[in-house]
Design an enzyme around this catalytic site. Sequence first.
Site, PDB file in Angstrom:
ATOM      1  N   GLN A  42      83.482  38.201  75.289  1.00  0.00           N
ATOM      2  CA  GLN A  42      83.210  37.095  74.354  1.00  0.00           C
ATOM      3  C   GLN A  42      84.152  35.915  74.578  1.00  0.00           C
ATOM      4  O   GLN A  42      83.712  34.787  74.749  1.00  0.00           O
ATOM      5  CB  GLN A  42      83.345  37.594  72.908  1.00  0.00           C
ATOM      6  N   LYS A  83      96.908  46.533  68.196  1.00  0.00           N
ATOM      7  CA  LYS A  83      97.327  45.119  68.233  1.00  0.00           C
ATOM      8  C   LYS A  83      98.809  44.962  67.870  1.00  0.00           C
ATOM      9  O   LYS A  83      99.512  44.157  68.478  1.00  0.00           O
ATOM     10  CB  LYS A  83      96.448  44.265  67.309  1.00  0.00           C
ATOM     11  N   TYR A  95      92.376  49.799  65.996  1.00  0.00           N
ATOM     12  CA  TYR A  95      92.416  48.442  66.553  1.00  0.00           C
ATOM     13  C   TYR A  95      93.704  47.747  66.110  1.00  0.00           C
ATOM     14  O   TYR A  95      94.429  47.171  66.920  1.00  0.00           O
ATOM     15  CB  TYR A  95      91.188  47.678  66.051  1.00  0.00           C
TER      16      TYR A  95
HETATM   17  C1  AKB Z   1      87.114  41.893  65.104  1.00  0.00           C
HETATM   18  O1  AKB Z   1      86.445  41.600  64.101  1.00  0.00           O
HETATM   19  O2  AKB Z   1      87.333  43.035  65.479  1.00  0.00           O
HETATM   20  C2  AKB Z   1      87.728  40.756  65.877  1.00  0.00           C
HETATM   21  C3  AKB Z   1      89.080  40.385  65.376  1.00  0.00           C
HETATM   22  C4  AKB Z   1      89.226  39.589  64.156  1.00  0.00           C
HETATM   23  O3  AKB Z   1      90.050  40.710  65.977  1.00  0.00           O
HETATM   24  N1  AKB Z   1      86.842  39.620  65.841  1.00  0.00           N
END
Ligand code: AKB
Length: 317
Positions: free
Chosen positions: A12, A147, A143
Amino acid sequence: MKNVLVVGSTGQIGSELTMALRERYGNAHIIAGYIPGCEPKGELADSGPAAIVDVTDGTTIAETVSRYHIDTIYNLAALLSVVAEAKPRMAWRVGIDGLWNILEVAHEQGCAVFTPSSIGSFGIETPHDHTPQDTIQRPRTIYGVSKVTTELLSEWFHHKYGVDTRSVRFPGIISYVTPPGGGTTDYAVDIFYSAVRGEKFICPIKAGTRMDMMYMPDALRAAIELMEAAPERLKHHNGFNVAAMSFDPETIYNEIRKHIPEFEMTYDVDPLKESIAESWPDLMDDTCAREEWGWRHEYDLPRMTADMLEKLKARMA
Ligand code: AKB
């Protein structure tokens, strides 16, 4: 002259960032890194060099960096939040083992590295309104955990080995080019596709749940401007908050209706997406980015909505 490797160039952000970098530094200097099965197509393929770069295989990174005399790596290989919850081991392998491989090559071959962090690095205990630059980061998604680790590992390579690592915490990114895949903020892109197709939009996020968002041209500028910033100005290096706009589903729906009054939206809330969205900031404070490297957003919600609708209509015509 810069020689840049974009890892994850067909994703993306990667697909648009590669083209923006080619425009800025010259096509031949920007290498589009991709994994087999995700080959560059169209303008991305035709405009410049490409190479197989799999973050889980350090030799593909080392060979490409050496072959093209790379001095800067934009590392965009990652699984987005919702997909990562379904494939946590893979999210870690790509996001963290992959980052380790990149940072090791960067250390050995003297490259600067940009690896985005995200609003996903925050959690429910984080102050949600004007989220400070330096605050509590206790995410409960894989996630988010990856991060926070991205920020810390990048910092560690910087302090331990002097690798020039830099990153921003991206909000949800909205674009009319490559659709996102598997994020919590994807609804803010999908809503435009429904509006332009004349379909009713079924929103997976509750009315009232606000998140930080940003239009792609601002996101690309943020990545490039941070990497170009004079190092002596930077007090932070990784995880800069960058903000542009913040809205909930009702607000963006009403903005689109100013252009398409007959557009309809209803709700079918997705519990996973909603719980992730509620744990993320409503609005980040990006004073440090503004002061340390002159960050300024150009698109607010009305300007982005007008541009998105115009460009998407043209693409879909
Ligand atoms: C997600 O929604 O996973 C991403 C982000 C905000 O990191 N777009």
